[in-house]
Design a protein around this motif. Sequence first.
Motif, short mmCIF file in Angstrom:
data_model
loop_
_atom_site.label_atom_id
_atom_site.label_comp_id
_atom_site.label_asym_id
_atom_site.label_seq_id
_atom_site.Cartn_x
_atom_site.Cartn_y
_atom_site.Cartn_z
N CYS A 1 -9.48 60.20 -86.28
CA CYS A 1 -10.25 59.80 -87.93
C CYS A 1 -11.40 61.70 -87.72
O CYS A 1 -11.79 61.96 -87.05
CB CYS A 1 -10.94 58.70 -88.27
N VAL A 2 -11.92 61.09 -88.87
CA VAL A 2 -13.04 62.22 -89.63
C VAL A 2 -14.04 61.29 -89.59
O VAL A 2 -13.84 60.37 -90.65
CB VAL A 2 -12.38 63.36 -90.98
N LEU A 3 -14.80 61.77 -88.87
CA LEU A 3 -16.15 61.14 -89.10
C LEU A 3 -17.52 62.31 -89.33
O LEU A 3 -17.81 62.71 -89.22
CB LEU A 3 -16.75 60.19 -87.96
N TRP A 4 -19.15 61.52 -89.97
CA TRP A 4 -20.11 61.96 -89.84
C TRP A 4 -21.09 61.31 -89.27
O TRP A 4 -21.08 59.98 -89.54
CB TRP A 4 -20.53 61.98 -91.44
N ALA A 5 -22.01 61.90 -87.93
CA ALA A 5 -22.70 61.16 -87.63
C ALA A 5 -23.84 61.18 -87.06
O ALA A 5 -24.53 62.66 -87.52
CB ALA A 5 -22.05 60.48 -85.82
N ILE A 6 -24.53 60.24 -87.22
CA ILE A 6 -26.30 60.69 -87.85
C ILE A 6 -26.78 59.69 -86.44
O ILE A 6 -26.34 58.24 -86.03
CB ILE A 6 -26.77 59.80 -88.68
N SER A 7 -27.70 60.12 -85.62
CA SER A 7 -28.52 59.40 -84.61
C SER A 7 -29.82 58.47 -85.67
O SER A 7 -29.86 58.81 -86.55
CB SER A 7 -29.28 60.29 -83.94
N LYS A 8 -29.81 57.47 -84.59
CA LYS A 8 -31.01 56.51 -84.84
C LYS A 8 -32.72 57.47 -85.32
O LYS A 8 -32.71 57.49 -86.23
CB LYS A 8 -30.79 55.33 -83.79
N ASP A 9 -32.31 58.16 -84.09
CA ASP A 9 -33.34 59.15 -84.39
C ASP A 9 -33.59 59.86 -85.38
O ASP A 9 -34.84 59.97 -86.52
CB ASP A 9 -33.75 59.93 -82.75
N SER A 10 -32.91 60.52 -85.88
CA SER A 10 -32.49 61.23 -86.69
C SER A 10 -32.87 60.46 -88.38
O SER A 10 -33.48 60.86 -88.85
CB SER A 10 -30.63 62.11 -86.91
N LEU A 11 -31.75 59.63 -88.23
CA LEU A 11 -31.68 58.66 -89.09
C LEU A 11 -33.87 58.59 -90.05
O LEU A 11 -33.93 58.58 -90.94
CB LEU A 11 -31.72 57.08 -89.25
N PHE A 12 -34.42 58.14 -88.58
CA PHE A 12 -35.83 57.65 -88.64
C PHE A 12 -36.85 58.98 -89.68
O PHE A 12 -37.59 58.77 -90.06
CB PHE A 12 -36.32 56.71 -87.82
N ASN A 13 -35.94 59.96 -89.02
CA ASN A 13 -36.78 61.21 -89.22
C ASN A 13 -36.34 61.43 -90.98
O ASN A 13 -37.78 62.09 -91.38
CB ASN A 13 -36.14 62.29 -88.24
N LEU A 14 -35.12 61.34 -91.40
CA LEU A 14 -34.52 61.47 -92.36
C LEU A 14 -35.73 60.21 -92.94
O LEU A 14 -36.03 60.77 -94.54
CB LEU A 14 -33.29 61.18 -92.94
N PHE A 15 -36.21 59.41 -92.83
CA PHE A 15 -36.45 57.64 -93.38
C PHE A 15 -38.34 58.58 -93.88
O PHE A 15 -38.60 58.23 -95.04
CB PHE A 15 -36.76 56.46 -92.96
N ASN A 16 -38.73 59.14 -92.54
CA ASN A 16 -39.93 59.20 -92.78
C ASN A 16 -40.16 61.02 -94.31
O ASN A 16 -40.96 61.14 -94.88
CB ASN A 16 -40.66 59.74 -91.23
#
Length: 187
Positions: free
Chosen positions: A99-114
């Motif tokens: 597989c080829v996947l793109w990963a984002i951590s929960k912390d990074s995702l919440f930074n993006l939300f903000n």
Amino acid sequence: MDQLLQHLRNFYQLSEAAEQVLPEYFTKLVLPKNEFLITQGKICRHLYFLEQGCLRGYYDLEEKEITHWFGFENDFVTSFHSFITQQPAVENIQLVEGCVLWAISKDSLFNLFNQHHEIERLVRIAYEKYYIRLEERFVNARFKTATERYQDLLEQTPHIIDRIPLGYIAAYLGISQETLSRIRGKL
């Protein structure tokens, strides 16, 4: 990353600023067949976008592997309960193909939300789609026969037959491999 951005545009149109920062937060992973994204008992700290390949989520139950979902290209995959609650996962996620996947951590995702509130809306839409698939799966398991579940599989996702071993498909349908063979023989 282009495939991920195009897929996100199908959910919700992000601002140019949001699209430009996304590559900074995602990490590309290229993993071989049979690798695990998460194993039972570990906390899932990433949300993944599956660009290429397929994988399965399964539980270990009385020394049996019970496959409960498959992920294919353009799916967001994770152990959702573990990812959201940060509790140990009760499932395993294993690659059925490389597989080829793109990963984002929960912390990074919440930074993006903000930083970009429209990304929060985008993720909510993705969660809604996941919930709908989960509810459809529950209804099918409770109210349809094994033959009807297999026919639905053939109609809705016929590519599964070519890409997933029959043992995993049988477990996904909640039947033995022998029963699946009989159903396939009748159809």
